[in-house]
Design a protein around this motif. Sequence first.
Motif, PDB file in Angstrom:
ATOM      1  N   VAL A   1      34.309  40.895  40.735  1.00  0.00           N
ATOM      2  CA  VAL A   1      34.359  40.249  39.426  1.00  0.00           C
ATOM      3  C   VAL A   1      35.799  39.834  39.155  1.00  0.00           C
ATOM      4  O   VAL A   1      36.720  40.652  39.274  1.00  0.00           O
ATOM      5  N   ALA A   2      35.988  38.572  38.809  1.00  0.00           N
ATOM      6  CA  ALA A   2      37.318  38.073  38.467  1.00  0.00           C
ATOM      7  C   ALA A   2      37.319  37.683  36.994  1.00  0.00           C
ATOM      8  O   ALA A   2      36.447  36.940  36.533  1.00  0.00           O
ATOM      9  N   VAL A   3      38.300  38.201  36.263  1.00  0.00           N
ATOM     10  CA  VAL A   3      38.434  37.934  34.832  1.00  0.00           C
ATOM     11  C   VAL A   3      39.724  37.156  34.624  1.00  0.00           C
ATOM     12  O   VAL A   3      40.800  37.611  35.045  1.00  0.00           O
ATOM     13  N   LEU A   4      39.621  35.993  33.977  1.00  0.00           N
ATOM     14  CA  LEU A   4      40.811  35.199  33.699  1.00  0.00           C
ATOM     15  C   LEU A   4      41.602  35.887  32.592  1.00  0.00           C
ATOM     16  O   LEU A   4      41.138  36.013  31.460  1.00  0.00           O
ATOM     17  N   ALA A   5      42.796  36.354  32.919  1.00  0.00           N
ATOM     18  CA  ALA A   5      43.576  37.204  32.026  1.00  0.00           C
ATOM     19  C   ALA A   5      44.940  36.571  31.750  1.00  0.00           C
ATOM     20  O   ALA A   5      45.361  35.645  32.454  1.00  0.00           O
ATOM     21  N   PRO A   6      45.629  37.091  30.718  1.00  0.00           N
ATOM     22  CA  PRO A   6      45.217  38.160  29.802  1.00  0.00           C
ATOM     23  C   PRO A   6      44.146  37.682  28.834  1.00  0.00           C
ATOM     24  O   PRO A   6      44.133  36.516  28.431  1.00  0.00           O
ATOM     25  N   THR A   7      43.278  38.618  28.446  1.00  0.00           N
ATOM     26  CA  THR A   7      42.177  38.257  27.572  1.00  0.00           C
ATOM     27  C   THR A   7      41.608  39.514  26.938  1.00  0.00           C
ATOM     28  O   THR A   7      42.212  40.592  27.019  1.00  0.00           O
ATOM     29  N   TYR A   8      40.445  39.385  26.307  1.00  0.00           N
ATOM     30  CA  TYR A   8      39.775  40.514  25.673  1.00  0.00           C
ATOM     31  C   TYR A   8      39.452  41.568  26.734  1.00  0.00           C
ATOM     32  O   TYR A   8      38.696  41.312  27.670  1.00  0.00           O
TER      33      TYR A   8
END
Length: 341
Positions: A109-116
Amino acid sequence: MDDDRSTSTCTEEPEAILHGGDLDEISRRYPDAPRPWIDLSTGINPVPYPVPQIPPAAWARLPARSEQHALLAAAAARYGVEAPAMIVAAPGTQALLQILPRLRPRATVAVLAPTYEEHALCWRRCGHRVALVDDVDALAVADVAVIVNPNNPTGRLLPRDTLVALAATLRRRDGLLIVDEAFTDLHPNASLVADLPPATIVLRSFGKVYGLAGVRLGFAISSEDIVRRLPEELGPWAISGPAIAIGTAALADDAWLAQTGARLTADCLRLDALLGSAGCNVVGGTPLFRLIDTANAPDIAERLARHGIHVRRFPAHPAWLRFGLPGDETSWQRLAQALGR
């Protein structure tokens, strides 16, 4: 999303994540601060939708199927969903964040960060391999890509064409794109919903722009094969009768949303000017909040807290502060005074 029933089991202990709105804690830390506290730590409309009169039956009995259908129809019309069968209601998008990782086998899983931060936490807790990335291209090699658009807290807004292309790439690899559109109500042209790409789930929050976070209402929008699995995880009567009544009325009120959008736009301009006059560099935001970046962020947050004003701090980014919008003239004046302007 895979059609088989192989799922992930979430057993890890949750991490501690700092959220906005923690007035109990900030009040404990600053017992001598003026009251009432002004909570600017959340990205929630400070002038909420006027709650309509709720029929007594909504409190006294379980919601009828027709009432649940009316809520979904109102949400589908508001968000531009092609068919009500493509949308499901949940007791807040946070509930959906915790359910989705259970419906997919162990994945990257890749999360575009910074974020919630709850996005990464929920997938990691279920045993998925989670990477925080700062480039959209890095999302394409994962099994699941997660984007908040517009982003919280930076306000970064990715073009629709970029998301559609990413969804197509993921689909070829049996991947999944999740786009959290919690702050998209006032950016309707940015939403993916009206022409939803395959292998995509869009999350929408009711409480942000309508200012009714306590109602606990959110929606997932996707293809019917994905959406039909979510009610099984949520269980029957997941949305309360009062929440259904409030959500159905609010989502159908075009005039209120238009007036609210104009007011929020004007208030953001006012906040930008106020922060700028205090020497704060506004680097991002949405119509519901502004983000500043300054080396003096800890001192500013401390000064505001001693004036009974709570803003959002970010331990991983100590130079950042997020400001919500004041809700009345008294709050605006207190903020100006606390900032020294």
